[in-house]
Design an enzyme around this catalytic site. Structure first.
Site, mmCIF file in Angstrom:
data_model
loop_
_atom_site.group_PDB
_atom_site.id
_atom_site.type_symbol
_atom_site.label_atom_id
_atom_site.label_comp_id
_atom_site.label_asym_id
_atom_site.label_seq_id
_atom_site.Cartn_x
_atom_site.Cartn_y
_atom_site.Cartn_z
ATOM 1 N N ASN A 41 27.419 68.773 40.306
ATOM 2 C CA ASN A 41 28.627 69.600 40.189
ATOM 3 C C ASN A 41 28.348 71.021 39.700
ATOM 4 O O ASN A 41 29.105 71.940 39.993
ATOM 5 C CB ASN A 41 29.598 68.893 39.227
ATOM 6 C CG ASN A 41 30.698 69.807 38.758
ATOM 7 O OD1 ASN A 41 31.656 70.078 39.483
ATOM 8 N ND2 ASN A 41 30.568 70.322 37.540
ATOM 9 N N SER B 219 32.375 73.351 48.741
ATOM 10 C CA SER B 219 33.535 74.220 48.549
ATOM 11 C C SER B 219 34.140 74.546 49.915
ATOM 12 O O SER B 219 33.430 74.572 50.935
ATOM 13 C CB SER B 219 33.096 75.533 47.893
ATOM 14 O OG SER B 219 34.140 76.481 47.938
ATOM 15 N N ILE C 14 40.878 75.541 42.552
ATOM 16 C CA ILE C 14 41.125 74.624 41.434
ATOM 17 C C ILE C 14 41.134 75.424 40.138
ATOM 18 O O ILE C 14 40.255 76.280 39.933
ATOM 19 C CB ILE C 14 40.010 73.534 41.367
ATOM 20 C CG1 ILE C 14 39.791 72.857 42.720
ATOM 21 C CG2 ILE C 14 40.324 72.511 40.270
ATOM 22 C CD1 ILE C 14 40.953 72.069 43.271
ATOM 23 N N LYS D 56 27.007 76.661 49.490
ATOM 24 C CA LYS D 56 27.868 75.480 49.640
ATOM 25 C C LYS D 56 27.793 74.891 51.058
ATOM 26 O O LYS D 56 28.004 73.698 51.246
ATOM 27 C CB LYS D 56 29.314 75.834 49.275
ATOM 28 C CG LYS D 56 29.482 76.213 47.799
ATOM 29 C CD LYS D 56 29.085 75.077 46.871
ATOM 30 C CE LYS D 56 29.389 75.378 45.419
ATOM 31 N NZ LYS D 56 29.035 74.268 44.530
ATOM 32 N N ALA E 117 27.011 80.466 51.538
ATOM 33 C CA ALA E 117 25.726 79.981 52.080
ATOM 34 C C ALA E 117 25.237 78.786 51.261
ATOM 35 O O ALA E 117 24.779 77.785 51.817
ATOM 36 C CB ALA E 117 24.693 81.103 52.061
ATOM 37 N N TYR F 45 27.616 82.523 47.837
ATOM 38 C CA TYR F 45 28.243 81.251 47.455
ATOM 39 C C TYR F 45 28.516 80.377 48.687
ATOM 40 O O TYR F 45 28.217 79.186 48.687
ATOM 41 C CB TYR F 45 29.539 81.573 46.707
ATOM 42 C CG TYR F 45 30.274 80.386 46.136
ATOM 43 C CD1 TYR F 45 29.868 79.793 44.935
ATOM 44 C CD2 TYR F 45 31.397 79.877 46.777
ATOM 45 C CE1 TYR F 45 30.569 78.721 44.401
ATOM 46 C CE2 TYR F 45 32.100 78.806 46.249
ATOM 47 C CZ TYR F 45 31.684 78.234 45.059
ATOM 48 O OH TYR F 45 32.382 77.170 44.530
ATOM 49 N N GLY G 213 26.699 70.064 34.949
ATOM 50 C CA GLY G 213 27.777 71.010 34.637
ATOM 51 C C GLY G 213 29.009 70.296 34.113
ATOM 52 O O GLY G 213 30.112 70.478 34.633
HETATM 53 P P1 NAP Z 1 33.055 76.223 35.748
HETATM 54 O O1 NAP Z 1 34.354 75.960 35.050
HETATM 55 O O2 NAP Z 1 32.540 77.617 35.817
HETATM 56 O O3 NAP Z 1 31.933 75.264 35.086
HETATM 57 C C1 NAP Z 1 30.626 75.316 35.561
HETATM 58 C C2 NAP Z 1 29.780 74.236 34.899
HETATM 59 O O4 NAP Z 1 28.451 74.324 35.455
HETATM 60 C C3 NAP Z 1 29.631 74.430 33.397
HETATM 61 O O5 NAP Z 1 29.556 73.167 32.772
HETATM 62 C C4 NAP Z 1 28.287 75.154 33.271
HETATM 63 O O6 NAP Z 1 27.624 74.939 32.031
HETATM 64 C C5 NAP Z 1 27.511 74.483 34.401
HETATM 65 N N1 NAP Z 1 26.371 75.286 34.855
HETATM 66 C C6 NAP Z 1 26.386 76.545 35.364
HETATM 67 N N2 NAP Z 1 25.133 76.942 35.664
HETATM 68 C C7 NAP Z 1 24.314 75.909 35.323
HETATM 69 C C8 NAP Z 1 22.915 75.712 35.392
HETATM 70 N N3 NAP Z 1 22.089 76.664 35.854
HETATM 71 N N4 NAP Z 1 22.406 74.532 34.968
HETATM 72 C C9 NAP Z 1 23.229 73.564 34.489
HETATM 73 N N5 NAP Z 1 24.563 73.696 34.406
HETATM 74 C C10 NAP Z 1 25.101 74.857 34.814
HETATM 75 O O7 NAP Z 1 33.095 75.708 37.269
HETATM 76 P P2 NAP Z 1 34.162 74.790 38.033
HETATM 77 O O8 NAP Z 1 35.228 75.657 38.557
HETATM 78 O O9 NAP Z 1 34.493 73.598 37.212
HETATM 79 O O10 NAP Z 1 33.281 74.352 39.288
HETATM 80 C C11 NAP Z 1 32.529 73.156 39.334
HETATM 81 C C12 NAP Z 1 31.910 73.010 40.716
HETATM 82 O O11 NAP Z 1 32.949 72.984 41.706
HETATM 83 C C13 NAP Z 1 30.980 74.167 41.107
HETATM 84 O O12 NAP Z 1 29.900 73.687 41.868
HETATM 85 C C14 NAP Z 1 31.877 75.046 41.952
HETATM 86 O O13 NAP Z 1 31.134 75.840 42.819
HETATM 87 C C15 NAP Z 1 32.716 74.002 42.662
HETATM 88 N N6 NAP Z 1 33.983 74.532 43.165
HETATM 89 C C16 NAP Z 1 34.934 75.006 42.305
HETATM 90 C C17 NAP Z 1 36.127 75.492 42.821
HETATM 91 C C18 NAP Z 1 37.231 76.018 41.952
HETATM 92 O O14 NAP Z 1 38.254 76.469 42.495
HETATM 93 N N7 NAP Z 1 37.123 75.964 40.645
HETATM 94 C C19 NAP Z 1 36.330 75.516 44.211
HETATM 95 C C20 NAP Z 1 35.336 75.028 45.044
HETATM 96 C C21 NAP Z 1 34.174 74.529 44.519
HETATM 97 P P3 NAP Z 1 27.917 75.883 30.748
HETATM 98 O O15 NAP Z 1 29.279 75.460 30.220
HETATM 99 O O16 NAP Z 1 26.828 75.590 29.799
HETATM 100 O O17 NAP Z 1 27.930 77.303 31.251
#
Ligand code: NAP
Length: 248
Positions: A90, A142, A188, A159, A157, A155, A12
C-alpha cells in the site's frame, strides 16, 4: 516461533488507507504488521490502539524502496512469526508536477517507492508463500494508473506498472494457491489528497458521478474481502473503487 493465527503485513500502515487496512485486518482476526518510513509516533499510537481492542500487531520502520532494508525487515518478521499469509503493498507517494517541470528525482522517487517498493516487498514473501501453498497479495494501484492524470506522469507510470506486475504475478503464482489483485482507488480522503488545494478538491468531487469523496474504509473493506475466504477464486483483477469516475 510458529503460530497458528494468520499473519497480514501492510506497507504504509500509519496513515490514510493503510491505517484503515491495518485496523480492518486486525478486526478480521489476523496478527497484523505494518511498516512506515517517518511516523514513529503514529505507529506507536496505532499499536496501542489495536492492543486496546485485543488485536495483536507489530510495526517496523523501513523504506520499501531500499531492497536491503526490506529484506532485513521481512527476515526478522519471519523469524518471529514464522509465516506471512497476506501482503498488502500500500505504501505510496506523489510528487505531482506537469511533465515539463518534472525533475529526474521526482520521477525516480515515485517509481522507486510505488513500483520498485512493490517488487522489493513481494520478493520477500513469494517463495515462502509457494511453499505454504497459500497467499494473498493485494497491491494499491490508482485510477491514475488506468487512465492517466495531468501532473502525474511519474505517479501514473508507477501505478500502471503495478497493474502489469499484478496480472503477471497472478498468472505465475495461481497454481500455488496464491492470489494477486490490485485495487485502483479514485479520490479517497487522506493526507495525500488533503495536500491538494480546496479548489482542485471541489473540481474533482464535481467530476465524480457519486458527487462525494471515498473514505479509507471503502478500500479496506475490499482488501478484507480479497484477503478472506470470499476472495478465494479472484486473481489478476484490478478493482476500481472510485464512485464511478472510471466509468465516464
Ligand atoms: P498517505 O496518507 O500519504 O499515506 C502513505 C503511507 O505510506 C504512510 O503510512 C507512509 O508512511 C507510507 N510510506 C510512504 N513512503 C514510504 C516508504 N518509502 N516506505 C515505507 N512506507 C512509506 O497515502 P494514502 O492516500 O493513504 O495512499 C495509500 C496508497 O493508496 C498509496 O499507494 C496511494 O498511491 C494509493 N492511492 C491513494 C489515493 C487517494 O485518493 N488517497 C488514490 C489512489 C491510490 P509515513 O507515515 O511514515 O510517512
Amino acid at each position: 516461533m510458529e503460530n497458528n493465527k494468520k499473519v497480514a503485513f501492510v506497507t504504509g500502515g500509519t496513515r490514510g488507507i493503510g491505517k484503515s487496512i491495518v485496523e480492518k485486518l486486525g478486526l478480521d482476526g489476523y496478527i497484523v504488521g505494518f511498516n512506515y518510513v517517518n511516523s514513529d509516533i503514529q505507529a506507536n499510537e496505532l499499536e496501542k490502539d489495536l492492543l486496546s481492542k485485543g488485536i495483536e500487531s507489530f510495526s517496523v520502520k523501513f523504506d520499501v524502496s531500499n531492497y536491503e532494508e526490506t529484506e532485513k525487515a521481512f527476515s526478522e518478521i519471519y523469524e518471529k512469526y514464522g509465516h506471512i499469509d497476506v501482503l498488502v503493498n500500500n505504501a505510496g507517494i506523489t510528487r505531482d508536477k506537469l511533465f515539463i517541470r518534472m525533475k529526474e528525482n521526482d520521477f525516480d522517487d515515485v517509481i522507486d517507492i510505488n513500483l520498485k517498493g512493490v517488487f522489493n516487498c513481494t520478493k520477500q514473501v513469494v517463495r515462502k508463500m509457494t511453499k505454504q501453498k497459500y497467499g494473498r497479495i493485494i497491491n494499491m494501484s490508482s485510477l491514475a494508473g488506468l487512465v492517466g492524470n495531468i501532473g502525474q506522469v511519474n505517479y501514473s507510470a508507477s501505478k500502471a506498472g503495478v497493474v502489469g506486475m499484478t496480472k503477471t504475478l497472478a498468472a505465475e503464482l495461481g497454481a500455488y494457491g496464491i492470489t494477486v489483485n490490485a485495487i485502483a482507488p479514485g479520490f479517497i480522503k487522506t493526507d495525500m489528497t488533503d495536500a491538494l488545494s480546496d479548489k482542485i478538491q471541489e473540481k474533482i468531487i464535481e467530476s465524480v458521478p457519486m458527487k462525494s469523496v471515498g473514505l479509507p474504509e471503502d478500500i479496506s473493506n475490499m482488501v478484507s474481502y480479497l484477503a478472506g475466504d470470499y476472495g478465494r477464486y479472484i486473481t489478476g483483477q484490478v478493482i476500481s473503487i472510485d464512485g464511478g469516475l472510471s466509468s465516464i
